[in-house]
Design an enzyme around this catalytic site. Structure first.
Site, PDB file in Angstrom:
ATOM      1  CE  LYS A  53      -0.991 -46.744 -14.147  1.00 41.67           C
ATOM      2  NZ  LYS A  53      -1.958 -45.739 -14.586  1.00 41.67           N
ATOM      3  CD  GLN A  97      -5.092 -45.006 -12.981  1.00 43.33           C
ATOM      4  OE1 GLN A  97      -3.876 -44.863 -12.991  1.00 43.33           O
ATOM      5  NE2 GLN A  97      -5.716 -45.747 -13.878  1.00 43.33           N
ATOM      6  CG  ASP A 120      -0.837 -40.777 -17.935  1.00 43.50           C
ATOM      7  OD1 ASP A 120      -0.624 -41.959 -18.252  1.00 43.50           O
ATOM      8  OD2 ASP A 120      -1.511 -40.443 -16.939  1.00 43.50           O
TER       9      ASP A 120
HETATM   10  N1  GUN Z   1      -6.855 -44.894 -16.892  1.00 41.16           N
HETATM   11  C1  GUN Z   1      -6.828 -45.881 -17.816  1.00 41.16           C
HETATM   12  N2  GUN Z   1      -5.661 -45.847 -18.504  1.00 41.16           N
HETATM   13  C2  GUN Z   1      -4.955 -44.829 -18.003  1.00 41.16           C
HETATM   14  C3  GUN Z   1      -3.655 -44.305 -18.301  1.00 41.16           C
HETATM   15  O1  GUN Z   1      -2.924 -44.762 -19.188  1.00 41.16           O
HETATM   16  N3  GUN Z   1      -3.268 -43.232 -17.543  1.00 41.16           N
HETATM   17  C4  GUN Z   1      -4.075 -42.695 -16.583  1.00 41.16           C
HETATM   18  N4  GUN Z   1      -3.609 -41.645 -15.920  1.00 41.16           N
HETATM   19  N5  GUN Z   1      -5.269 -43.153 -16.285  1.00 41.16           N
HETATM   20  C5  GUN Z   1      -5.702 -44.224 -16.990  1.00 41.16           C
END
Ligand code: GUN
Length: 281
Positions: A53, A97, A120
């Site tokens: 990211k 996350q 998100d």
């Molecule tokens: N963990 C797995 N997929 C995601 C996601 O799309 N966003 C976040 N914040 N955590 C994740």
């Protein structure tokens, strides 16, 4: 004859266009665009996602603010950080996350992220807007799937779409997006009794289950469009999806591979959402 939908290529093309939008925004507003990424603990998969990211932010010109917190972080410490980020004008998007370590309450923490910074698309308001087919920040993985279908000019109107999986991150928002695109949507899950029969009705099948090669050739109809959101390891430790790709690809009209399918689109949609959040701030 099947066509592979190349998510890696589409994601790269989209990042070029997001980068130019970001540059234009910065030069017009004189402001940077900032994304805060919060990682608690040392889950190896999460570390890889967060690294990717941050790399994507560099690629498109978004400033990333990474917060690496120890596995012992308390709920209060995490919440204090999020309260600060919520009112920080340099931060347009906040991502925590998931999963968080077990002692932390993710629901309580995520409530501190303002809807306008919820890149998100997890907040109740953003999910509610999605359900009402009105503008919102949309969860990245399902939104990425929609972009892949759009890029192939696949018209979903009236199609039978079957989503296998009902998670808040993928299955549920995916079903809503397909509904908003006028598909007839069925959501299947672990308690569904006639899963094979349901899948056989799918013109579009989205697999978001989390089990290696779970969807087999005898579960899809000829000419189906198969989207694989899975990210698993097979018996040899090799990355694989929820779909038995090699054995069912010949039955498909379109299919997404793993790796190189939905995965690269997810992070690209995060960049897109961060840009959108900045333009609305
Ligand atoms: N963990 C797995 N997929 C995601 C996601 O799309 N966003 C976040 N914040 N955590 C994740």
């Amino acid at each position: 004859m099947y066509k592979i939908i190349d998510g890696k290529k589409l994601a790269a093309e989209m990042r070029v266009s997001i980068k130019s939008n970001v540059e234009e925004f910065k030069s017009k507003s004189g402001k940077d665009i900032g994304l805060a990424v919060v990682l608690v603990g040392d889950n190896p998969a999460s570390q890889v996602y967060v690294r990717n990211k941050i790399k994507a932010c560099e690629e498109v010109g978004i400033k990333s603010y990474a917060y690496y917190l120890s596995a012992e972080t308390s709920q209060e410490e995490l919440e204090d950080l999020l309260r600060g980020l919520a009112v920080d004008d340099n931060i347009n998007g906040i991502l925590v996350q998931l999963p968080l370590p077990k002692h932390l309450d993710a629901g309580r923490a995520l409530k501190l992220i303002p809807d306008s910074k919820d890149v998100d698309g997890f907040s109740p308001n953003n999910i509610g807007k999605l359900c009402m087919n009105s503008e919102s920040l949309v969860a990245c993985t399902p939104n990425g799937v929609m972009k892949m279908l759009e890029a192939e000019h696949i018209d979903l109107k009236g199609k039978n779409a079957v989503v296998v999986g009902r998670s808040n991150i993928v299955g549920r928002p995916m079903a809503m997006l397909l509904l908003n695109a006028d598909a007839t949507v069925t959501i299947c899950h672990s308690k569904t009794k006639n899963l094979k029969e349901q899948c056989l009705k799918a013109d579009v099948l989205v697999a978001a289950i989390g089990k290696s090669k779970f969807i087999k050739a005898d579960m899809i109809k000829d000419g189906a469009i198969v989207i694989d959101v899975g990210m698993n390891r097979d018996e040899n430790g090799k990355l694989c999806g929820d779909v038995d790709f090699e054995n069912l690809k010949e039955k498909c009209s379109y299919i997404t591979p793993v790796p190189g399918g939905v995965g690269p689109m997810t992070i690209t949609m995060l960049m897109y959402n961060t840009y959108i959040a900045a333009t609305r701030s």
